[in-house]
Design a protein around this motif. Structure first.
Motif, mmCIF file in Angstrom:
data_model
loop_
_atom_site.group_PDB
_atom_site.id
_atom_site.type_symbol
_atom_site.label_atom_id
_atom_site.label_comp_id
_atom_site.label_asym_id
_atom_site.label_seq_id
_atom_site.Cartn_x
_atom_site.Cartn_y
_atom_site.Cartn_z
ATOM 1 N N ALA A 175 -8.403 -8.645 -31.922
ATOM 2 C CA ALA A 175 -8.148 -8.886 -33.346
ATOM 3 C C ALA A 175 -6.695 -8.644 -33.724
ATOM 4 O O ALA A 175 -6.129 -9.392 -34.530
ATOM 5 C CB ALA A 175 -9.071 -8.018 -34.195
ATOM 6 N N ARG A 176 -6.056 -7.612 -33.178
ATOM 7 C CA ARG A 176 -4.665 -7.318 -33.532
ATOM 8 C C ARG A 176 -3.722 -8.417 -33.069
ATOM 9 O O ARG A 176 -2.829 -8.832 -33.794
ATOM 10 C CB ARG A 176 -4.228 -5.973 -32.966
ATOM 11 N N SER A 177 -3.912 -8.896 -31.840
ATOM 12 C CA SER A 177 -3.055 -9.977 -31.352
ATOM 13 C C SER A 177 -3.322 -11.271 -32.099
ATOM 14 O O SER A 177 -2.394 -12.045 -32.369
ATOM 15 C CB SER A 177 -3.233 -10.176 -29.843
ATOM 16 N N LEU A 178 -4.564 -11.516 -32.459
ATOM 17 C CA LEU A 178 -4.894 -12.702 -33.245
ATOM 18 C C LEU A 178 -4.190 -12.648 -34.602
ATOM 19 O O LEU A 178 -3.588 -13.632 -35.049
ATOM 20 C CB LEU A 178 -6.404 -12.825 -33.435
ATOM 21 N N ALA A 179 -4.227 -11.498 -35.269
ATOM 22 C CA ALA A 179 -3.549 -11.350 -36.559
ATOM 23 C C ALA A 179 -2.042 -11.543 -36.395
ATOM 24 O O ALA A 179 -1.404 -12.195 -37.238
ATOM 25 C CB ALA A 179 -3.860 -9.980 -37.154
ATOM 26 N N LEU A 180 -1.473 -11.020 -35.324
ATOM 27 C CA LEU A 180 -0.039 -11.164 -35.092
ATOM 28 C C LEU A 180 0.341 -12.625 -34.876
ATOM 29 O O LEU A 180 1.282 -13.132 -35.491
ATOM 30 C CB LEU A 180 0.402 -10.326 -33.884
ATOM 31 N N VAL A 181 -0.378 -13.321 -34.019
ATOM 32 C CA VAL A 181 -0.030 -14.711 -33.725
ATOM 33 C C VAL A 181 -0.164 -15.576 -34.981
ATOM 34 O O VAL A 181 0.629 -16.503 -35.198
ATOM 35 C CB VAL A 181 -0.847 -15.232 -32.524
ATOM 36 N N GLU A 182 -1.112 -15.252 -35.841
ATOM 37 C CA GLU A 182 -1.250 -15.979 -37.100
ATOM 38 C C GLU A 182 -0.095 -15.658 -38.046
ATOM 39 O O GLU A 182 0.427 -16.543 -38.722
ATOM 40 C CB GLU A 182 -2.602 -15.683 -37.748
ATOM 41 N N HIS A 231 -8.245 -20.980 -18.795
ATOM 42 C CA HIS A 231 -8.990 -20.078 -17.917
ATOM 43 C C HIS A 231 -8.142 -19.766 -16.689
ATOM 44 O O HIS A 231 -7.612 -20.656 -16.050
ATOM 45 C CB HIS A 231 -10.321 -20.693 -17.470
ATOM 46 N N HIS A 232 -8.029 -18.475 -16.406
ATOM 47 C CA HIS A 232 -7.324 -18.013 -15.207
ATOM 48 C C HIS A 232 -8.264 -17.103 -14.440
ATOM 49 O O HIS A 232 -9.013 -16.326 -15.046
ATOM 50 C CB HIS A 232 -6.044 -17.265 -15.609
ATOM 51 N N ARG A 233 -8.219 -17.173 -13.120
ATOM 52 C CA ARG A 233 -9.165 -16.403 -12.305
ATOM 53 C C ARG A 233 -9.036 -14.892 -12.498
ATOM 54 O O ARG A 233 -10.007 -14.161 -12.326
ATOM 55 C CB ARG A 233 -9.039 -16.767 -10.830
ATOM 56 N N LEU A 234 -7.856 -14.400 -12.889
ATOM 57 C CA LEU A 234 -7.670 -12.960 -13.084
ATOM 58 C C LEU A 234 -7.870 -12.523 -14.537
ATOM 59 O O LEU A 234 -8.321 -11.411 -14.786
ATOM 60 C CB LEU A 234 -6.274 -12.538 -12.620
ATOM 61 N N THR A 235 -7.504 -13.381 -15.479
ATOM 62 C CA THR A 235 -7.536 -12.992 -16.891
ATOM 63 C C THR A 235 -8.762 -13.489 -17.630
ATOM 64 O O THR A 235 -9.042 -13.014 -18.728
ATOM 65 C CB THR A 235 -6.282 -13.508 -17.627
ATOM 66 N N GLY A 236 -9.453 -14.478 -17.067
ATOM 67 C CA GLY A 236 -10.609 -15.049 -17.761
ATOM 68 C C GLY A 236 -10.174 -16.053 -18.813
ATOM 69 O O GLY A 236 -9.124 -16.673 -18.710
ATOM 70 N N GLU A 237 -10.989 -16.185 -19.873
ATOM 71 C CA GLU A 237 -10.733 -17.153 -20.936
ATOM 72 C C GLU A 237 -9.732 -16.587 -21.944
ATOM 73 O O GLU A 237 -9.894 -15.467 -22.421
ATOM 74 C CB GLU A 237 -12.029 -17.501 -21.671
ATOM 75 N N LEU A 238 -8.738 -17.391 -22.256
ATOM 76 C CA LEU A 238 -7.735 -17.034 -23.252
ATOM 77 C C LEU A 238 -7.535 -18.220 -24.195
ATOM 78 O O LEU A 238 -7.515 -19.368 -23.746
ATOM 79 C CB LEU A 238 -6.396 -16.702 -22.580
ATOM 80 N N ARG A 239 -7.374 -17.949 -25.484
ATOM 81 C CA ARG A 239 -7.062 -19.012 -26.439
ATOM 82 C C ARG A 239 -5.553 -19.206 -26.445
ATOM 83 O O ARG A 239 -4.782 -18.253 -26.488
ATOM 84 C CB ARG A 239 -7.541 -18.680 -27.838
ATOM 85 N N ILE A 240 -5.126 -20.481 -26.396
ATOM 86 C CA ILE A 240 -3.705 -20.838 -26.426
ATOM 87 C C ILE A 240 -3.277 -21.049 -27.872
ATOM 88 O O ILE A 240 -3.935 -21.779 -28.619
ATOM 89 C CB ILE A 240 -3.443 -22.123 -25.609
ATOM 90 N N TRP A 241 -2.167 -20.411 -28.248
ATOM 91 C CA TRP A 241 -1.552 -20.559 -29.566
ATOM 92 C C TRP A 241 -0.129 -21.069 -29.375
ATOM 93 O O TRP A 241 0.606 -20.539 -28.558
ATOM 94 C CB TRP A 241 -1.532 -19.223 -30.301
ATOM 95 N N ARG A 242 0.267 -22.093 -30.121
ATOM 96 C CA ARG A 242 1.585 -22.728 -29.991
ATOM 97 C C ARG A 242 2.548 -22.248 -31.066
ATOM 98 O O ARG A 242 2.257 -22.310 -32.253
ATOM 99 C CB ARG A 242 1.420 -24.249 -30.089
ATOM 100 N N HIS A 243 3.734 -21.772 -30.632
ATOM 101 C CA HIS A 243 4.862 -21.450 -31.514
ATOM 102 C C HIS A 243 5.836 -22.621 -31.426
ATOM 103 O O HIS A 243 6.164 -23.066 -30.326
ATOM 104 C CB HIS A 243 5.596 -20.189 -31.047
ATOM 105 N N VAL A 244 6.289 -23.109 -32.571
ATOM 106 C CA VAL A 244 7.200 -24.249 -32.610
ATOM 107 C C VAL A 244 8.499 -23.828 -33.284
ATOM 108 O O VAL A 244 8.475 -23.121 -34.299
ATOM 109 C CB VAL A 244 6.564 -25.431 -33.378
ATOM 110 N N ALA A 245 9.621 -24.271 -32.720
ATOM 111 C CA ALA A 245 10.935 -23.949 -33.283
ATOM 112 C C ALA A 245 11.028 -24.439 -34.721
ATOM 113 O O ALA A 245 10.536 -25.512 -35.058
ATOM 114 C CB ALA A 245 12.027 -24.593 -32.432
#
Length: 184
Positions: free
Chosen positions: A139-146, A157-171
């Motif tokens: 939740a904290r990282s989600l709030a930060l990225v927003e 999906h990565h074999r070591l980290t599992g499922e991660l949601r990708i968030w895009r930062h644009v210049a």
């Protein structure tokens, strides 16, 4: 923001100094062995584990020309953790990531540091975008990225980290308009 040496940049905000851990005058070992570090690096706070963590962080700077910055209070010198771009093998593209020490959360430190790093990446390094990957339930990282204005793009999906949601930062320009056309 100042950059006395392009190889070892130093970024400054109102409260923070972001230092390259590879800089010869920065004692990265001391930072990794500081109180609260165990939860930060997920390793026991011993010299051998700290050495491996420091070597990985510094090695990334030498391999990629960028990496995590050590986040330090400008006045007291207190260490708050790491914030910066990260692109290990197997990642889809460079990621802006953050790991704060115990007690640094909830004070705006990650937001302030991440904005400084994004400015550096977009203005100094010429990047047009980067991603952050957030684990479900963080939740904290989600709030930060927003707060940073990133947009969700799907899952990774990565074999070591599992499922991660990708968030895009644009210049963005100084007025806040996006630099690149075609991004919503």
């Amino acid at each position: 923001m100042i950059a006395p040496d392009p190889l070892y940049p130093v970024l400054e905000t109102e409260r923070l100094r972001l230092l390259c851990p590879a800089a010869p005058d920065f004692d990265a070992m001391a930072a990794y062995l500081a109180p609260g570090t165990r939860d930060f690096v997920d390793l026991p706070p011993d010299p051998e584990s700290a050495w491996w963590s420091v070597a990985t962080t510094i090695g990334h700077w030498h391999l990629r020309g960028y990496g995590h910055f050590a986040v330090v209070d400008r006045r007291s010198g207190e260490h708050f953790g790491l914030v910066g771009p990260w692109f290990p093998h197997g990642w889809p593209e460079p990621e802006l990531s953050w790991q704060l020490l115990d007690g640094a959360e909830g004070r705006g430190i990650a937001t302030e540091a991440a904005r400084a790093v994004l400015d550096w990446l977009f203005l100094e390094k010429g990047w047009s975008s980067c991603i952050s990957m957030i684990a479900p339930g963080n939740a904290r990282s989600l709030a930060l990225v927003e707060r940073l204005g990133a947009r969700s793009e799907g899952m990774f999906h990565h074999r070591l980290t599992g499922e991660l949601r990708i968030w895009r930062h644009v210049a963005r320009t100084a007025t806040g308009r996006k630099l690149m056309e075609g991004f919503a």
